[in-house]
Design an enzyme around this catalytic site. Structure first.
Site, PDB file in Angstrom:
ATOM      1  N   ASP A 119      48.304  35.475  35.853  1.00 52.25           N
ATOM      2  CA  ASP A 119      47.441  36.626  35.604  1.00 52.25           C
ATOM      3  C   ASP A 119      48.038  37.890  36.210  1.00 52.25           C
ATOM      4  OD1 ASP A 119      45.618  35.198  34.207  1.00 52.25           O
ATOM      5  OD2 ASP A 119      44.140  35.054  35.810  1.00 52.25           O
ATOM      6  N   TYR A 147      50.808  26.845  44.950  1.00 54.81           N
ATOM      7  CA  TYR A 147      50.213  28.159  45.121  1.00 54.81           C
ATOM      8  C   TYR A 147      49.760  28.366  46.562  1.00 54.81           C
ATOM      9  CZ  TYR A 147      49.706  28.068  39.998  1.00 54.81           C
ATOM     10  OH  TYR A 147      49.938  27.987  38.648  1.00 54.81           O
ATOM     11  N   ASP A 161      37.911  36.144  40.654  1.00 53.29           N
ATOM     12  CA  ASP A 161      38.901  36.762  41.544  1.00 53.29           C
ATOM     13  C   ASP A 161      38.514  38.212  41.817  1.00 53.29           C
ATOM     14  OD1 ASP A 161      39.647  38.256  39.330  1.00 53.29           O
ATOM     15  OD2 ASP A 161      41.551  37.233  39.019  1.00 53.29           O
ATOM     16  N   ARG A 254      41.409  29.560  40.684  1.00 53.54           N
ATOM     17  CA  ARG A 254      40.173  30.338  40.751  1.00 53.54           C
ATOM     18  C   ARG A 254      38.938  29.439  40.735  1.00 53.54           C
ATOM     19  NH1 ARG A 254      39.971  33.720  35.999  1.00 53.54           N
ATOM     20  NH2 ARG A 254      41.752  32.615  35.152  1.00 53.54           N
TER      21      ARG A 254
END
Length: 348
Positions: A119, A147, A161, A254
């Site tokens: 993103d 991550y 987010d 997320r």
């Protein structure tokens, strides 16, 4: 350039016609010298221009010969598609083929694509395929991703987010580090996860995120089976907590942070997200920053990254491309990580 020299040199010689006085004789001696210098200068300019053309042609040939996979460092801000387009433009410009030219010429294409979307708010490793390497992305990137995510307790958003609209706020002051560490086991292994509404998943051929931005009603996708190989709490400084997560394809960080907030009887959203590893490519060792997006740097990276690939993929890469003297043009493609109606490109 020969015609140009022929026009310049006689003109200078004609001005040097002999006259009766000694000064004229001196001019007769000087003018041919000036003419020779001018001719030499024009010839040198012609050689320089020719060498520049040869250099650009060589770069274009080298660009077309690139084949394999490498990694770039995606910063926060641009989408993955925008970043790929920026990479493409830089390579074409270096090879002397601006986009206005390649769009008109379709005899030969430079294929370039990425194998996993990040993103715009995220940063980190973005794996890129070039040439026949675009065909290697799907099979090669089915492995794990890693991550580092910074979550914020007490705040939920519609995008899950920091880019979204705040939809809920709850107390978090009683949550401890032990509380978070105690629930992480519930999110490890093969688990069921509901994807976020703002995602690359599709409905009737359109991304859910696109439909959401239009204000259209979108139903949540059903929970699906995903895999988390490991998850650990790296830091806790309320309301912020930092997670290190290694997961398989189709997993959304997320959604994980949102679910953790609910499990703690509060809410949470992602504040920062960095992909530190994708397949064998790590952010520190393999991801090229933008100042390294040159034909030579990418060629070196491709050579270095060959050793990271499974043998069967490395063998495919080593097969030479068919020779061609056709004109350079370009297209870019984005390969899907998972084939199917949902058209999943990557997980966040």
């Amino acid at each position: 350039m020969a015609a140009v020299e022929a026009e310049i040199v006689p003109a200078l010689v004609a001005d040097s016609a002999p006259v009766s006085d000694p000064a004229g004789a001196a001019q007769t001696m000087v003018a041919p010298s000036v003419a020779g210098a001018a001719a030499a200068a024009v010839a040198a300019a012609a050689r320089t221009g020719s060498e520049a053309k040869v250099s650009k042609a060589a770069l274009a040939t080298k660009l077309l010969s690139l084949s394999g996979v490498f990694a770039v460092h995606k910063p926060k801000g641009p989408t993955s598609a925008e970043l790929l387009n920026r990479l493409k433009e830089k390579l074409l410009a270096e090879a002397g083929m601006p986009s206005s030219e390649w769009s008109k010429r379709k005899k030969q294409t430079l294929k370039i694509g990425h194998g996993g979307t990040l993103d715009s708010a995220a940063r980190g490793v973005l794996v890129v395929g070039i040439g026949r390497g675009t065909k290697m992305l799907t099979s090669m990137l089915s492995g794990s991703k890693r991550y580092v995510a910074i979550g914020e307790l007490g705040k939920a958003t519609d995008t899950l987010d920091s880019t979204g609209r705040v939809t809920e706020e709850k107390p978090y002051d009683k949550i401890t580090q032990e509380d978070i560490e105690g629930i992480l086991q519930k999110f490890t292994g093969n688990i069921m996860q509901v994807p976020p509404l703002y995602s690359a998943l599709k409905k009737d051929g359109q991304r859910l995120s696109t439909l959401m931005k239009r204000g259209e009603a979108v139903e949540a996708k059903p929970a699906r089976l995903v895999t988390v190989y490991s998850i650990s709490l790296q830091k806790f400084q309320p309301p912020l907590f930092t997670l290190d997560v290694e997961c398989g394809g189709g997993f959304y960080i997320r959604s994980l942070v949102n679910d953790i907030g609910k499990e703690l009887a509060s809410c949470a959203s992602v504040l920062e997200l960095t992909r530190t590893k994708q397949g064998p490519f790590t952010l520190e060792e393999h991801a090229l920053p933008e100042d390294k997006w040159t034909i030579d740097d990418i060629a070196q990276s491709l050579e270095h990254c060959t050793s990271l690939l499974p043998d069967e993929l490395a063998l495919k890469k080593s097969k030479p491309d068919e020779p061609s003297d056709q004109v350079l043009s370009c297209e870019y493609i984005t390969l899907n990580e998972t084939k199917g109606e949902n058209d999943i490109v990557e997980t966040l």
